[in-house]
Motif scaffolding. Structure first.
Motif, PDB file in Angstrom:
ATOM      1  N   SER A 110       0.846  -1.191   0.000  1.00 27.85           N
ATOM      2  CA  SER A 110       0.000   0.000   0.000  1.00 27.85           C
ATOM      3  C   SER A 110       0.887   1.249   0.000  1.00 27.85           C
ATOM      4  O   SER A 110       1.954   1.256   0.629  1.00 27.85           O
ATOM      5  CB  SER A 110      -0.910  -0.001   1.228  1.00 27.85           C
ATOM      6  N   SER A 114      -1.384   6.185   2.298  1.00 29.71           N
ATOM      7  CA  SER A 114      -2.687   5.564   2.584  1.00 29.71           C
ATOM      8  C   SER A 114      -2.850   5.245   4.069  1.00 29.71           C
ATOM      9  O   SER A 114      -1.882   4.986   4.782  1.00 29.71           O
ATOM     10  CB  SER A 114      -2.842   4.283   1.771  1.00 29.71           C
ATOM     11  N   ILE A 116      -3.983   2.509   5.201  1.00 23.61           N
ATOM     12  CA  ILE A 116      -3.558   1.109   5.365  1.00 23.61           C
ATOM     13  C   ILE A 116      -2.076   1.050   5.712  1.00 23.61           C
ATOM     14  O   ILE A 116      -1.654   0.319   6.610  1.00 23.61           O
ATOM     15  CB  ILE A 116      -3.855   0.309   4.079  1.00 23.61           C
ATOM     16  N   TYR A 117      -1.268   1.832   4.991  1.00 26.86           N
ATOM     17  CA  TYR A 117       0.177   1.853   5.247  1.00 26.86           C
ATOM     18  C   TYR A 117       0.456   2.329   6.674  1.00 26.86           C
ATOM     19  O   TYR A 117       1.232   1.714   7.410  1.00 26.86           O
ATOM     20  CB  TYR A 117       0.866   2.769   4.234  1.00 26.86           C
ATOM     21  N   LYS A 118      -0.178   3.423   7.052  1.00 22.12           N
ATOM     22  CA  LYS A 118       0.088   4.015   8.366  1.00 22.12           C
ATOM     23  C   LYS A 118      -0.375   3.130   9.520  1.00 22.12           C
ATOM     24  O   LYS A 118       0.240   3.122  10.594  1.00 22.12           O
ATOM     25  CB  LYS A 118      -0.576   5.390   8.451  1.00 22.12           C
ATOM     26  N   LYS A 119      -1.450   2.357   9.289  1.00 24.20           N
ATOM     27  CA  LYS A 119      -2.002   1.527  10.360  1.00 24.20           C
ATOM     28  C   LYS A 119      -1.389   0.135  10.408  1.00 24.20           C
ATOM     29  O   LYS A 119      -1.135  -0.406  11.497  1.00 24.20           O
ATOM     30  CB  LYS A 119      -3.517   1.419  10.180  1.00 24.20           C
ATOM     31  N   TYR A 120      -1.108  -0.459   9.226  1.00 27.25           N
ATOM     32  CA  TYR A 120      -0.745  -1.869   9.194  1.00 27.25           C
ATOM     33  C   TYR A 120       0.691  -2.166   8.731  1.00 27.25           C
ATOM     34  O   TYR A 120       1.141  -3.303   8.856  1.00 27.25           O
ATOM     35  CB  TYR A 120      -1.711  -2.629   8.275  1.00 27.25           C
ATOM     36  N   SER A 172      -0.019  -9.816   0.013  1.00 26.98           N
ATOM     37  CA  SER A 172      -0.853  -9.096   0.983  1.00 26.98           C
ATOM     38  C   SER A 172      -1.425 -10.058   2.023  1.00 26.98           C
ATOM     39  O   SER A 172      -1.526  -9.723   3.209  1.00 26.98           O
ATOM     40  CB  SER A 172      -1.985  -8.364   0.264  1.00 26.98           C
ATOM     41  N   LEU A 176      -1.035  -9.983   6.036  1.00 24.68           N
ATOM     42  CA  LEU A 176      -2.188 -10.032   6.935  1.00 24.68           C
ATOM     43  C   LEU A 176      -2.068 -11.194   7.919  1.00 24.68           C
ATOM     44  O   LEU A 176      -2.397 -11.051   9.103  1.00 24.68           O
ATOM     45  CB  LEU A 176      -3.479 -10.175   6.119  1.00 24.68           C
TER      46      LEU A 176
END
Length: 304
Positions: A110, A114, A116-120, A172, A176
Motif C-alpha cells: 500500500s 494511505s 492502510i500503510y500508516k495503520k498496518y 498481501s 495479513l
C-alpha cells in the motif's frame, strides 16, 4: 514482474545492497537464490531498504540477522525487516541451497500516504525490536505463510492473465497473516552494546571499502572507528566470523573480479589497483576463491 537468478551481491561502502527497481514495474523483485553460486560461496553481510521474504526449497541454511543465528530447513521461511544486516550460508556439511526470495519495498502492499500503510505497515517496519519473523514447519499459520509465498512464485512462473494482481494478493495475505498473529511473534531485543558494536563495524567496513587499494594496517582500520586493535578484531569476529584483514582481502578479491569483468586492464595492473603488492600472492588467492586463475576466469566468464 519477472524471476531473476542472482549470483552476485553488489553493496556500497556501508553494506547497502544496490538494487534497481524498474520505474514502470512494481516495487518488488523475485529471485532464485542459489546460495553456493554467489562469489563468496554464500550471501555476504548486507542490508537493504526492501523487506525480504524467502522460502528454503531444498537443503538447510544458516541465517544471520544482526546478532542472531537461525537454521532453517526445507519448506521453512522467513521475513526480514527493512534495513537489517543479514547473511545467509549453506549449513555446514551442505554444498548447495536454493531459496525463493522476494525483495519488496513496503509500498508494494500500500502507498505510504494511505491509511492502510500508516495503520498496518509503518508500525512494523519502524519497530526496532522486530528484525524478523520465522515461518517454521511446526506451526499452522507459519505453514500458511509459506504456502502463499510458494503460490506467488508459481503464479509468476505461469504468468496467466491478471497474474500481477494474484501475486499482489498472495503477498498481501502473507502480511495479513503475520499481523493476525503478531502477538505470537517474539521481539528481538538488541543490547546497546551489540548495537554499538555493529555501528563500529559499519564504520570500519566503510573505511576498508574506501581505502582497499592502499596499504592498510590493522591499526588504521581500528583507528577509523576509534577503537583498539583487540576491539576491532572482536567486532569483525563477532559479527562477520572473520578477522579485519580477512575481510580486507575478501573485499580486494571481489574488486579484482569486477575489474576483470568490466575492464581491459592487464591482470597485474588490476592486482595493484586492488591493493595486492605481490602478484603471485594475488593469483594464488584468486584461484583459491574463484577456482581458476585470473586470466582463465576472465576468458570463461567475460560477457556472460
Amino acid at each position: 514482474m519477472n524471476l531473476i537468478r542472482k549470483t552476485k551481491l553488489d553493496t556500497d561502502n556501508t553494506g547497502l545492497e544496490t538494487l534497481e527497481h524498474d520505474v514502470l514495474d512494481l516495487p518488488i523483485i523475485f529471485l532464485y537464490d542459489e546460495v553456493e553460486k554467489y562469489n563468496q560461496g554464500y550471501i555476504k553481510w548486507h542490508w537493504h531498504s526492501e523487506m525480504q521474504f524467502f522460502v528454503v526449497r531444498d537443503n538447510p541454511v544458516e541465517v544471520f540477522v544482526e546478532d542472531r543465528r537461525i537454521v532453517l530447513r526445507k519448506g521453512e521461511g522467513m521475513w526480514i525487516n527493512s534495513n537489517r544486516m543479514h547473511m545467509i550460508k549453506c549449513l555446514e556439511g551442505m554444498h548447495s541451497a536454493m531459496l525463493w526470495t522476494v525483495l519488496m519495498l513496503p509500498e508494494f502492499i500500500s502507498q505510504k500516504t494511505s491509511p492502510i500503510y500508516k495503520k498496518y505497515i509503518q508500525p512494523w517496519i519502524e519497530d526496532a525490536e522486530l528484525s524478523y519473523v520465522l515461518f517454521l514447519d511446526s506451526i499452522a499459520w507459519h505453514e500458511e505463510a509459506v504456502k502463499l509465498l510458494v503460490l506467488a512464485f508459481e503464479l509468476l512462473e505461469k504468468q496467466a492473465f491478471g497474474y500481477e494482481m494474484s501475486v499482489h494478493n498472495c503477498i498481501s495475505k502473507v502480511w495479513l497473516t503475520m499481523l493476525e498473529h503478531q502477538k505470537e511473534v517474539p521481539k528481538q531485543v538488541i543490547s546497546a552494546t551489540e548495537l554499538h558494536s555493529q555501528t563500529r563495524l559499519k564504520t570500519m567496513a566503510s573505511y576498508i571499502h574506501k581505502n582497499y587499494a592502499q596499504h592498510i594496517t590493522l591499526i588504521q582500520i581500528a583507528d577509523s572507528a576509534h577503537v583498539s586493535k583487540s576491539e576491532c578484531i572482536r567486532c569483525f569476529n563477532k559479527n562477520l566470523d572473520m578477522t579485519p584483514i580477512q575481510y580486507l582481502t575478501e573485499y580486494r578479491l571481489e574488486a579484482a573480479e569486477k575489474f576483470l569483468m568490466t575492464s581491459d586492464d592487464m591482470i597485474n595492473t588490476i592486482a595493484a589497483k586492488c591493493g595486492f603488492e605481490d602478484f603471485s600472492y594475488f593469483a594464488r588467492l584468486f584461484k583459491e576463491r574463484y577456482g581458476s586463475t585470473p586470466s582463465k576466469y576472465r576468458k570463461e566468464h567475460r560477457g556472460r
